[in-house]
Design a protein around this motif. Structure first.
Motif: not given
Length: 401
Positions: A45-59
């Motif tokens: 998550t730290g490597m790929y943009g924080g919250a944006a990556f977390f939302l992508l993971f949720i999707m």
């Protein structure tokens, strides 16, 4: 082949040893909430943009992961066998059994290195509670010294011993009871550490990084990594959920169970992020350091806070709980297969498979230095090769498609 499908409400191969309704939910969530979301998720998550990556993971979890999870559970309950035999029974074609064998082999080899990292968490838990971890401020040197010795083999053995003891006792008496004790303990530890992390000075900068999205940082690679982590965090593609599905009561709603498992996995990832990122922000630690984040950077942070030995010990205890609930589910996959294929009893299967997995994991345990430090995989350490190769292979296949 359809007449071979177990229609009774029994466990694998007609056994009466199966999960209760709540026991299955606990066990499946325990399998999903392993080291992936506490160790791997924060740094990717730290490597790929924080919250944006977390939302992508949720999707990825909602639209790809959960449907596949439901399918695997359905196959397991319908076939009432190991991952291989369930596919054969439901398809009527023995060729499908080969895909099950591949998944079973994947679980076996993943366990061989997963037990090594579980051993690291147990070792660091003891070091922290005994305050030995904080006797020297050079945490990088301490980790390198530990990883270059024979101690990782000892702690790998301890992790495999605990795992084997649980699986040895069976589904209801072993796996279910173990998860019903460890999973609530894990939740309590998570909440305690979240409270401590959020009350630190400067912690909210980490919360903003984790929860305020910056979509400009998303790339094609981040999509593939998020998708790969959704598979990994839900224990998909390795026969675990098909095997657990074989022990599910036929009256249990698999749809509701799937949603519960997905919710547990997401909540766990959220809480893990609310621990790692606030602590990282409070102490100026980069959250994209990989394994060194947990075993080098965070111990330095614990050393600098009041009662750091206690919170550090609780953190590594939490990691150990998460690791062991997953190693139990991974070991059950090949154990169920040997019972199904060779006709062995659970106890013999557990002892043989557990010993083999320990032996195969020794090169990973020693690859940080010592006698087998020369072992490499793709130009890197042997252990790193095992960890990175599934994701790397997935990304390369996706690129080809």
């Amino acid at each position: 082949m359809a007449d071979h499908i177990q229609s009774s409400d029994s466990g694998l191969n007609g056994s009466n040893d199966k999960f209760s309704r709540s026991g299955f939910i606990f066990a499946a969530i325990g399998s999903a909430v392993g080291l992936g979301n506490l160790w791997k998720f924060p740094y990717i998550t730290g490597m790929y943009g924080g919250a944006a990556f977390f939302l992508l993971f949720i999707m990825c979890l909602l639209f790809v992961g959960l449907p596949i999870l439901l399918a695997e559970l359905t196959i397991g309950r319908g076939g009432r066998g190991s991952a291989a035999s369930s596919l054969v029974r439901l398809s009527g074609n023995r060729l499908w059994g080969g895909f099950g064998v591949i998944a079973i082999a994947g679980a076996f080899f993943i366990l061989s290195f997963y037990a090594v990292v579980a051993g690291w968490t147990l070792h660091y838990m003891v070091l922290s509670f005994s305050r030995q971890l904080f006797a020297d401020a050079d945490f990088g040197q301490r980790f390198a010294h530990f990883n270059g010795s024979w101690l990782p083999v000892l702690w790998q053995f301890v992790g495999m011993l605990v795992t084997s003891a649980v699986v040895y006792k069976g589904v209801s008496s072993g796996i279910e009871k173990f998860n019903k004790i460890f999973l609530p303990g894990l939740v309590i530890l998570l909440l305690l550490l979240v409270i401590r992390a959020l009350t630190m000075k400067g912690a909210w900068e980490g919360v903003e990084f984790f929860l305020m999205p910056d979509f400009s940082k998303l790339t094609t690679e981040s999509v593939l990594v998020a998708l790969g982590h959704a598979f990994f965090s839900l224990s998909l593609g390795m026969g675990t959920m098909m095997t657990y599905g074989a022990y599910v009561d036929k009256r249990q709603s698999l749809g509701s169970a799937t949603l519960a498992i997905g919710a547990g996995d997401l909540i766990y990832a959220l809480l893990a992020g609310l621990i790692i990122f606030p602590i990282s922000a409070a102490f100026g630690i980069a959250p994209d350091q990989g394994p060194s984040l947990v075993f080098i950077a965070l111990p330095a942070a614990f050393a600098a806070m009041p009662l750091g030995w206690l919170f550090g010990g609780l953190f590594f205890l939490m990691l150990a709980f998460a690791a062991l609930t997953s190693t139990v589910s991974l070991l059950e996959v090949p154990v169920a297969y040997t019972q199904d294929k060779l006709g062995w009893g659970r106890r013999l299967s557990t002892v043989v498979v557990g010993c083999l997995c320990f032996l195969i994991g020794i090169p990973s345990a020693l690859s940080g230095g010592g006698l087998y430090g020369w072992l490499s995989f793709g130009g890197g350490r042997f252990l790193n090769g095992w960890i990175l190769s599934p994701q790397t292979l997935f990304c390369r296949l996706a690129a080809l498609l």
